[in-house]
Design a protein around this motif. Structure first.
Motif: not given
Length: 155
Positions: A56-57, A19-34
Motif C-alpha cells: 500500500g501507498y 485526510e489519510v489516503q491510500r493507494s494500491s498502485d501509488g497513483i490512484n489514492f482514496k481517502t480512508i480516514g481523516s
C-alpha cells in the motif's frame, strides 16, 4: 496487523483537517480516514489503517479552511505475512517488527555483496538509501527461530 501512519507538523495555521489516503498502485489514492487539527502549533498526529493492503501507498492531504489541498510525499508499506512491515519513503526504507527479538539485518546487493550489517533488539530499523545505486537489494533477517529474506527497490 495494522499500519500506523504518523506525521508531525510545525504549524497548522490554515489547516482544518488531514485526510489519510491510500493507494494500491501509488497513483490512484482514496481517502480512508481523516484527522482533525488539534492545535495550531507543533503537533504529532497518528492514524491506523485497520485493513492494510499487502502493498500500500499512503499520503496525507492537508485541507485548509478555504478548501485548498496540499499533499505530502508518498510512502510505501509492504506487509510480509504479519511479522515484518516494510515502509519505503524518499531516501529511506524502514523495517518494522512485531517484537524486540534480537536479530541480524543484512543488506545485500544483487551481486551478493554485503552493503551493511546491523544487530538490533529494536522493533524497527531504517536504511538510508540515498547513497545506494538504483536497483534491487535483498534484506536478510536472521532471528531466533529462523531467517527471512525481503526484496526492496531503490529508485
Amino acid at each position: 496487523m495494522k499500519n500506523r501512519i504518523t506525521w508531525t507538523t510545525a504549524e497548522t495555521v490554515e489547516t482544518k483537517i488531514y485526510e489519510v489516503q491510500r493507494s494500491s498502485d501509488g497513483i490512484n489514492f482514496k481517502t480512508i480516514g481523516s484527522v482533525t487539527v488539534s492545535s495550531q502549533n507543533f503537533t504529532n498526529y497518528m492514524f491506523e489503517d485497520e485493513h492494510p493492503l499487502p502493498v500500500g501507498y499512503y499520503q496525507i492531504c492537508s485541507i485548509s479552511s478555504l478548501g485548498k489541498k496540499t499533499y505530502s510525499a508518498k510512502i510505501k508499506a509492504i506487509s510480509t505475512g504479519g511479522n515484518i512491515v516494510i515502509r519505503q519513503g524518499y531516501n529511506t526504507t524502514t523495517l518494522l517488527f512485531k517484537d524486540n527479538t534480537p536479530r541480524d539485518i543484512i543488506l545485500v546487493n544483487t551481486n551478493g555483496q554485503k552493503i551493511s550489517r546491523t544487530t538490533t533488539t529494536l522493533n524497527q530499523h531504517t536504511f538510508h538509501t540515498s547513497a545506494l545505486s538504483k536497483g534491487m537489494y535483498l534484506v536478510v533477517i536472521h532471528a531466533e527461530g529462523g531467517s527471512d529474506i525481503q526484496k526492496i527497490m531503490v529508485l
